[in-house]
Design an enzyme around this catalytic site. Structure first.
Site, PDB file in Angstrom:
ATOM      1  N   LYS A 201       0.854  -1.189   0.000  1.00 22.98           N
ATOM      2  CA  LYS A 201       0.000   0.000   0.000  1.00 22.98           C
ATOM      3  C   LYS A 201       0.888   1.236   0.000  1.00 22.98           C
ATOM      4  O   LYS A 201       1.128   1.862   1.025  1.00 22.98           O
ATOM      5  CB  LYS A 201      -0.929  -0.005   1.221  1.00 22.98           C
ATOM      6  CG  LYS A 201      -2.163   0.870   1.013  1.00 22.98           C
ATOM      7  CD  LYS A 201      -3.010   0.372  -0.130  1.00 22.98           C
ATOM      8  CE  LYS A 201      -4.214   1.258  -0.364  1.00 22.98           C
ATOM      9  NZ  LYS A 201      -4.948   0.891  -1.576  1.00 22.98           N
ATOM     10  N   SER A 405      -8.603  -0.488  -5.097  1.00 24.41           N
ATOM     11  CA  SER A 405      -8.863  -0.019  -3.731  1.00 24.41           C
ATOM     12  C   SER A 405     -10.363   0.185  -3.533  1.00 24.41           C
ATOM     13  O   SER A 405     -11.124  -0.762  -3.619  1.00 24.41           O
ATOM     14  CB  SER A 405      -8.063   1.246  -3.435  1.00 24.41           C
ATOM     15  OG  SER A 405      -6.703   0.940  -3.252  1.00 24.41           O
TER      16      SER A 405
END
Length: 612
Positions: A201, A405
Site C-alpha cells: 500500500k 482499492s
C-alpha cells in the site's frame, strides 16, 4: 447628526461612481458574452445527412474518458490551457456499432492528431470494435502527424496507417513515476503520521521515504511489464511484425534513428509501423479515391458526432418493460453530492436506489473507473448495491481502465465482475494519513498549549497527536482492512486467508486478476450487459443509461462546453503549449486531494494506478 448622516465627500462620491460604473460594465460584458454563446450554441442547424458510400470520421479530442467532466464555460474561455477536452468512449463505440450495420458507411477514418490521451484499456476496446468493422468488410485507415504510444495502439488496428513525412512514431514503453516528499517534509519539520495495512500500500510511501520500497518496486515493475507485454502482443499482431523488429525499434530506437540518418518518418515505414508517408492533403486525396468527393471538394465523409445525430445515436430514455440499467462511476470516491470528476457517494447511491425502485429495470451494470478514495463512502455505495441484489436484481460490475482499492471495494460483492485485460484492479488495503505542523510552527516561534477533558484529543493539524489518538486511528485502519478482506472473501467465495495473500495493497492487471479469482471474466461493457440480462432471465430487453438529472445550469454548461468551435480552439491552444499532460495530471491530483473527506481518515486508495 451622526457620522452616517453626513453626505460623502468628493472622493467618496467619485469612488461610488467608479464602483457603480465598473459593476454595470462588467455585468454588460458578462451578459453580452453569455448571449453570444447561447446564440452560437442554440442556433438552428439542419440534421446532418449520412453520405452514401462515405467515410465515418473518428476524430477524438483531448482525452477519451468514460464520462465527461462538467466544466465551467467561463473558465474554459478565459483559461483554456487549464481545460483538457474530453471525448466519451461511449460515443465512439456507439458510432462504430451503428456503422457496422450501415450500408452507407464504407470506410472509417481515424484522425488522431487531436487525441492527447487514451488509456490502454480504452484503446483495446476501441480496437476490438474496429477489428469487428474490418471483419464486416469496412475499410479502416488512420492518419496522424505524430504518434506516441497510446494513439498508435489505436491506429495499429487500421488496414492502413498514414504518417506525415516529417512525423514520428515514438513507442517509449510504460513507466510509473512517483514523487517523494520525505526530505521536504523533514526540512519543513512537518510530522506525518501514517496508519496503514499491507506492505504494497504505497500511498503512504511518498511521505515516509525518498524512494520506492522493494515491495512497491516489485509490484510496480510487474504492472508496467505486464502492460508493455500486452501492448507489444497487440501491435505485433495488428501490424504483423516480427518480435525482433519490434524489440529493436522500441529498445534501441536511438541506434535505429542514427541508421536512418535522423529521418524518423522513413524509419517508421522501414519497420512497417506505418504504411505510407502522406501530407494531410495527400491523405485526403487517398481517402477520396475510395469514397469520392462532396460538394465542398472534400472527401465524402461525416464526423462521428454528426453521424450519431443523424442515426439517432443518442435516443430518448427507453421505457420498455424489460431493461438493463447501466451507471457510470468515474473518479475518486468521496462523501457528499459533489459532481465534477468524482464519485460522490450520495449522488451515486441515489441513482442505484432509483434502479432498485424501478420495476422496469431488471438488472444493473455498474461501470467503474476509479482509484478509490474514502473507505466509508465506498462501503455506503457497496451496501446500496447489495440491497439491489437482495431486491432480486442482479448487479454486474464492468471495470474500465482502473477499479482499484475503493473501486474494488464497491465491486467486491457483485454477482459478476468483468475487467479489461489492462484494467488496474485489486489494491486491497487501507491507509490513514494525518500531517501535523507543530514543529514547523515552533521553528518560527509559534507554540501551542491546551487543556482537555480526556486523553483522546481531536485531530488538530497545528498540534502534536496524542498516543491515544494515534492508537485509535491505527486500530480503526486495521479494522477497516479486516472488513475489506472479509467482504472480498464473501463476494469472491474465498477464504479470508487466501484474500490476504492477494491483498496487502497490491495492484493487479485484469488479466492476472482473472487467474487469481479477483474477477470473473475479461470483457467490456457489452459483455457485462449481456451477462446482467442473462442473470435476470431476459432475452428481449433495452439498455437504459442512468445518470443524475441535470439542472438548467448544468444543461447550459454541457451545451457550452460541447460546442465544436470552442473545443477545437481549446484543443489547439493546449496542444500548442504542450500543457495537456501537465493539466491532466494536475487536474487528477486536485480532484484526488479534494475527495479526501473520510470522517475516519481511512482511505482505500491506489496511487500506483497512474501508469503513463
Amino acid at each position: 447628526m451622526t457620522q452616517q448622516d453626513h453626505p460623502p465627500g468628493l472622493f467618496g462620491r467619485i469612488g461610488r461612481a467608479l464602483t457603480w460604473t465598473r459593476l454595470v460594465l462588467s455585468n454588460l460584458i458578462f451578459f453580452g458574452f453569455l448571449i453570444f454563446l447561447l446564440v452560437m450554441v442554440f442556433s438552428g442547424s439542419p440534421v446532418p445527412s449520412v453520405p452514401d458510400g462515405g467515410a465515418l470520421v473518428l476524430n477524438p479530442r483531448g482525452a477519451i474518458v468514460e464520462q465527461r467532466t462538467p466544466v465551467d464555460p467561463i473558465q474554459q474561455w478565459l483559461a483554456p490551457q487549464g481545460v483538457l477536452a474530453e471525448t466519451e468512449l461511449t460515443d465512439l463505440l456507439d458510432a462504430l456499432e451503428h456503422a457496422g450495420d450501415d450500408a452507407r458507411i464504407g470506410m472509417v477514418v481515424l484522425d488522431l492528431d487531436d487525441l492527447q490521451y487514451v488509456s490502454t484499456a480504452h484503446a483495446r476496446v476501441l480496437g476490438d470494435s474496429l477489428a469487428a468493422l474490418r471483419e464486416a468488410g469496412k475499410q479502416v485507415v488512420a492518419y496522424g502527424s505524430y504518434f506516441d504510444r497510446q494513439p498508435y495502439l489505436l491506429a495499429s488496428h487500421a488496414d492502413a496507417v498514414y504518417l506525415h513525412p516529417l512525423g514520428q512514431v515514438v513507442l517509449p514503453g510504460y513507466e510509473l513515476t512517483q514523487l517523494y516528499f520525505k526530505n521536504l517534509l523533514d526540512r519543513l519539520d512537518v510530522n506525518v503520521r501514517v496508519f496503514r495495512t499491507g506492505e504494497y500500500k504505497e500511498i503512504a510511501e511518498p511521505f515516509l521515504r525518498a524512494d520506492m520500497s522493494e515491495p512497491a518496486r516489485e509490484a510496480n515493475a510487474e504492472l508496467v511489464n505486464g502492460l508493455w507485454r500486452q501492448y507489444g502482443e497487440r501491435v505485433m499482431e495488428n501490424r504483423r511484425l516480427e518480435p525482433d523488429r519490434f524489440q529493436r525499434y522500441t529498445q534501441h530506437y536511438h541506434e535505429a534513428v542514427a541508421e536512418a540518418d535522423g529521418d524518423f518518418a522513413r524509419l517508421a515505414v522501414e519497420y512497417h509501423l506505418v504504411d505510407e508517408l502522406l501530407t494531410p492533403d495527400q491523405a485526403r486525396v487517398r481517402i477520396a479515391d475510395s469514397v469520392g468527393y462532396n460538394d465542398d471538394g472534400e472527401f465524402n465523409g461525416i464526423g462521428y458526432r454528426d453521424y450519431l445525430q443523424a442515426v439517432n445515436g443518442t435516443p430518448e430514455t427507453p421505457r420498455g418493460d424489460a431493461q438493463v440499467g447501466i451507471i457510470t462511476a468515474r473518479g475518486p470516491i468521496m462523501l457528499g453530492q459533489e459532481m465534477r470528476g468524482v464519485i460522490a457517494a450520495d449522488r451515486l447511491i441515489g441513482l442505484i436506489r432509483d434502479v432498485r425502485n424501478d420495476d422496469s429495470i431488471r438488472a444493473l451494470v455498474l461501470r467503474v473507473d476509479s482509484p478509490g478514495g474514502s473507505a466509508f463512502a465506498s462501503e455506503l455505495i457497496r451496501q446500496e448495491l447489495e440491497l439491489t441484489q437482495l431486491a432480486g436484481k442482479p448487479v454486474v460490475i464492468s471495470m474500465g481502465p482502473t477499479a482499484a482499492s475503493g473501486g474494488y471495494w464497491i465491486s467486491a460483492t457483485a454477482d459478476t465482475i468483468f475487467a479489461e485485460p489492462a484494467t488496474l484492479t485489486g489494491s486491497i488495503g487501507v491507509v490513514g494519513i494525518v500531517p501535523t505542523f507543530e514543529k514547523s510552527l515552533e521553528a518560527v516561534g509559534i507554540t501551542s498549549d491546551r487543556v482537555r477533558t480526556t486523553e483522546l484529543s481531536a485531530i488538530d493539524p497545528l498540534s502534536a497527536m496524542t498516543d491515544a489518538t494515534a492508537s485509535m486511528l491505527q486500530t480503526g485502519v486495521e479494522h477497516t482492512y479486516e472488513r475489506f478482506i472479509n467482504l472480498v472473501a464473501r463476494g469472491r467465495d474465498m477464504t479470508p486467508e487466501r484474500v490476504e495473500e492477494l491483498a496487502r495493497g497490491r495492484v493487479w492487471l485484469g488479466s492476472r486478476a482473472l487467474d487469481l479469482g479477483l474477477v470473473d471474466a475479461l470483457g467490456g461493457r457489452e459483455a457485462a450487459i449481456a451477462r446482467a440480462a442473462e442473470l435476470a432471465g431476459l432475452s428481449d430487453y433495452e439498455v437504459r443509461r442512468i445518470a443524475p438529472p441535470l439542472s438548467p445550469r448544468e444543461l447550459l454548461l454541457r451545451q457550452l462546453t460541447g460546442n465544436g468551435q470552442a473545443r477545437s480552439a481549446l484543443a489547439w491552444v493546449s496542444s500548442s503549449l504542450g500543457l495537456s499532460p501537465l493539466v491532466r495530471y494536475a487536474d487528477d491530483a486536485w480532484q484526488l486531494l479534494g475527495s479526501l473527506n473520510d470522517p475516519r481518515h481511512s482511505y482505500a486508495l491506489c496511487l500506483a494506478c497512474r501508469v503513463d
